[in-house]
Write a protein that holds these residues in place. Structure first.
Motif, PDB file in Angstrom:
ATOM      1  N   VAL A  73       0.830  -1.203   0.000  1.00  0.00           N
ATOM      2  CA  VAL A  73       0.000   0.000   0.000  1.00  0.00           C
ATOM      3  C   VAL A  73       0.865   1.253   0.000  1.00  0.00           C
ATOM      4  O   VAL A  73       0.651   2.152  -0.797  1.00  0.00           O
ATOM      5  CB  VAL A  73      -0.927   0.000   1.226  1.00  0.00           C
ATOM      6  CG1 VAL A  73      -1.688   1.314   1.323  1.00  0.00           C
ATOM      7  CG2 VAL A  73      -1.890  -1.172   1.173  1.00  0.00           C
ATOM      8  N   ALA A  74       1.837   1.300   0.899  1.00  0.00           N
ATOM      9  CA  ALA A  74       2.696   2.474   1.020  1.00  0.00           C
ATOM     10  C   ALA A  74       4.031   2.048   1.599  1.00  0.00           C
ATOM     11  O   ALA A  74       4.092   1.121   2.408  1.00  0.00           O
ATOM     12  CB  ALA A  74       2.059   3.540   1.907  1.00  0.00           C
ATOM     13  N   ALA A  75       5.086   2.728   1.195  1.00  0.00           N
ATOM     14  CA  ALA A  75       6.425   2.443   1.702  1.00  0.00           C
ATOM     15  C   ALA A  75       7.165   3.748   1.925  1.00  0.00           C
ATOM     16  O   ALA A  75       6.882   4.758   1.269  1.00  0.00           O
ATOM     17  CB  ALA A  75       7.193   1.560   0.726  1.00  0.00           C
ATOM     18  N   ILE A  76       8.127   3.697   2.858  1.00  0.00           N
ATOM     19  CA  ILE A  76       8.917   4.888   3.152  1.00  0.00           C
ATOM     20  C   ILE A  76      10.367   4.483   3.327  1.00  0.00           C
ATOM     21  O   ILE A  76      10.680   3.474   3.966  1.00  0.00           O
ATOM     22  CB  ILE A  76       8.377   5.602   4.411  1.00  0.00           C
ATOM     23  CG1 ILE A  76       9.120   6.914   4.657  1.00  0.00           C
ATOM     24  CG2 ILE A  76       8.415   4.708   5.640  1.00  0.00           C
ATOM     25  CD1 ILE A  76       8.443   7.794   5.704  1.00  0.00           C
TER      26      ILE A  76
ATOM     27  N   LYS B   9      -3.076   6.555  -3.815  1.00  0.00           N
ATOM     28  CA  LYS B   9      -2.427   7.854  -3.997  1.00  0.00           C
ATOM     29  C   LYS B   9      -3.426   8.985  -3.802  1.00  0.00           C
ATOM     30  O   LYS B   9      -4.539   8.936  -4.328  1.00  0.00           O
ATOM     31  CB  LYS B   9      -1.810   7.946  -5.391  1.00  0.00           C
ATOM     32  CG  LYS B   9      -0.479   7.239  -5.524  1.00  0.00           C
ATOM     33  CD  LYS B   9       0.096   7.392  -6.926  1.00  0.00           C
ATOM     34  CE  LYS B   9       1.408   6.651  -7.052  1.00  0.00           C
ATOM     35  NZ  LYS B   9       1.950   6.719  -8.439  1.00  0.00           N
ATOM     36  N   GLY B  10      -3.011   9.984  -3.043  1.00  0.00           N
ATOM     37  CA  GLY B  10      -3.865  11.127  -2.779  1.00  0.00           C
ATOM     38  C   GLY B  10      -4.809  10.934  -1.607  1.00  0.00           C
ATOM     39  O   GLY B  10      -5.435  11.891  -1.148  1.00  0.00           O
ATOM     40  N   ARG B  11      -4.926   9.706  -1.119  1.00  0.00           N
ATOM     41  CA  ARG B  11      -5.817   9.424   0.007  1.00  0.00           C
ATOM     42  C   ARG B  11      -5.066   8.956   1.249  1.00  0.00           C
ATOM     43  O   ARG B  11      -5.483   9.243   2.361  1.00  0.00           O
ATOM     44  CB  ARG B  11      -6.846   8.360  -0.389  1.00  0.00           C
ATOM     45  CG  ARG B  11      -7.728   8.746  -1.553  1.00  0.00           C
ATOM     46  CD  ARG B  11      -8.843   7.736  -1.772  1.00  0.00           C
ATOM     47  NE  ARG B  11      -8.341   6.396  -2.082  1.00  0.00           N
ATOM     48  CZ  ARG B  11      -8.598   5.317  -1.335  1.00  0.00           C
ATOM     49  NH1 ARG B  11      -9.346   5.415  -0.244  1.00  0.00           N
ATOM     50  NH2 ARG B  11      -8.115   4.129  -1.701  1.00  0.00           N
ATOM     51  N   PHE B  12      -3.990   8.219   1.067  1.00  0.00           N
ATOM     52  CA  PHE B  12      -3.219   7.670   2.177  1.00  0.00           C
ATOM     53  C   PHE B  12      -1.894   8.409   2.303  1.00  0.00           C
ATOM     54  O   PHE B  12      -1.308   8.828   1.312  1.00  0.00           O
ATOM     55  CB  PHE B  12      -2.923   6.189   1.955  1.00  0.00           C
ATOM     56  CG  PHE B  12      -4.114   5.271   2.082  1.00  0.00           C
ATOM     57  CD1 PHE B  12      -5.410   5.750   2.097  1.00  0.00           C
ATOM     58  CD2 PHE B  12      -3.921   3.908   2.189  1.00  0.00           C
ATOM     59  CE1 PHE B  12      -6.491   4.907   2.207  1.00  0.00           C
ATOM     60  CE2 PHE B  12      -4.990   3.038   2.309  1.00  0.00           C
ATOM     61  CZ  PHE B  12      -6.265   3.544   2.309  1.00  0.00           C
ATOM     62  N   THR B  13      -1.426   8.529   3.546  1.00  0.00           N
ATOM     63  CA  THR B  13      -0.132   9.146   3.815  1.00  0.00           C
ATOM     64  C   THR B  13       0.642   8.289   4.809  1.00  0.00           C
ATOM     65  O   THR B  13       0.142   8.007   5.902  1.00  0.00           O
ATOM     66  CB  THR B  13      -0.295  10.555   4.390  1.00  0.00           C
ATOM     67  OG1 THR B  13      -1.038  11.368   3.469  1.00  0.00           O
ATOM     68  CG2 THR B  13       1.074  11.195   4.620  1.00  0.00           C
ATOM     69  N   ILE B  14       1.851   7.895   4.424  1.00  0.00           N
ATOM     70  CA  ILE B  14       2.721   7.146   5.324  1.00  0.00           C
ATOM     71  C   ILE B  14       3.704   8.107   5.966  1.00  0.00           C
ATOM     72  O   ILE B  14       4.173   9.050   5.326  1.00  0.00           O
ATOM     73  CB  ILE B  14       3.459   6.019   4.563  1.00  0.00           C
ATOM     74  CG1 ILE B  14       4.222   5.119   5.538  1.00  0.00           C
ATOM     75  CG2 ILE B  14       4.381   6.586   3.497  1.00  0.00           C
ATOM     76  CD1 ILE B  14       4.794   3.863   4.875  1.00  0.00           C
ATOM     77  N   SER B  15       3.987   7.886   7.239  1.00  0.00           N
ATOM     78  CA  SER B  15       4.951   8.739   7.931  1.00  0.00           C
ATOM     79  C   SER B  15       5.647   7.923   9.019  1.00  0.00           C
ATOM     80  O   SER B  15       5.176   6.849   9.401  1.00  0.00           O
ATOM     81  CB  SER B  15       4.272   9.971   8.530  1.00  0.00           C
ATOM     82  OG  SER B  15       3.294   9.607   9.476  1.00  0.00           O
ATOM     83  N   GLN B  16       6.751   8.479   9.511  1.00  0.00           N
ATOM     84  CA  GLN B  16       7.555   7.751  10.483  1.00  0.00           C
ATOM     85  C   GLN B  16       8.058   8.711  11.552  1.00  0.00           C
ATOM     86  O   GLN B  16       8.576   9.776  11.228  1.00  0.00           O
ATOM     87  CB  GLN B  16       8.731   7.081   9.755  1.00  0.00           C
ATOM     88  CG  GLN B  16       9.513   6.091  10.570  1.00  0.00           C
ATOM     89  CD  GLN B  16      10.461   5.272   9.701  1.00  0.00           C
ATOM     90  OE1 GLN B  16      10.666   5.568   8.528  1.00  0.00           O
ATOM     91  NE2 GLN B  16      11.023   4.231  10.260  1.00  0.00           N
ATOM     92  N   ASP B  17       7.891   8.353  12.799  1.00  0.00           N
ATOM     93  CA  ASP B  17       8.392   9.132  13.923  1.00  0.00           C
ATOM     94  C   ASP B  17       9.511   8.328  14.571  1.00  0.00           C
ATOM     95  O   ASP B  17       9.262   7.357  15.291  1.00  0.00           O
ATOM     96  CB  ASP B  17       7.267   9.412  14.920  1.00  0.00           C
ATOM     97  CG  ASP B  17       7.684  10.353  16.031  1.00  0.00           C
ATOM     98  OD1 ASP B  17       8.875  10.360  16.400  1.00  0.00           O
ATOM     99  OD2 ASP B  17       6.821  11.073  16.552  1.00  0.00           O
TER     100      ASP B  17
END
Length: 125
Positions: free
Chosen positions: A47-50, A69-77
């Protein structure tokens, strides 16, 4: 290394959810973390990778499947050792078990990732 997902649930079409994946232990650097999902009766799909911030030329770069794309956002803390997936405008076809994956090469194949969580269920109706 242990990955624990949370944040799944049942929502209505168009609503949002944020998934979290807490990582315990030390994973290698210069690789990727990702979210995969597996609808009932179907194969697991990326779905998503970072990219890890230590990767030269593309630190922190994000990749998404066309369907999200445009709906999901992947992030990392990094301070919290946590990976997130913000999911907006959810559709019924987004339903499935969502898995967090670590130490991967950045591709969309599940076999490219070394560590996996147990999954968290997302149902959109």
């Amino acid at each position: 290394v242990q990955l624990v997902e949370s944040g799944g649930g049942s929502v209505q079409v168009g609503e949002s959810l944020t998934l979290s994946c807490t990582v315990s232990g030390t994973t290698g650097r210069n690789n990727f973390m990702a979210w995969f999902r597996q609808p009932p009766g179907k194969e697991r799909e990326g779905v998503a990778a970072i990219a890890d911030r230590a990767i030269v030329n593309r630190p922190g770069k994000k990749y998404y499947a066309d369907s999200v794309k445009g709906r999901f956002t992947i992030s990392q803390d990094y301070a919290k050792n946590t990976l997130y997936l913000q999911m907006n405008s959810l559709k019924p076809e987004d339903s499935g078990m969502y898995y967090c994956a670590a130490e991967g090469s950045g591709g969309w194949r599940a076999c490219e990732y070394k560590y996996w969580g147990q999954g968290t269920q997302v149902t959109v109706s």
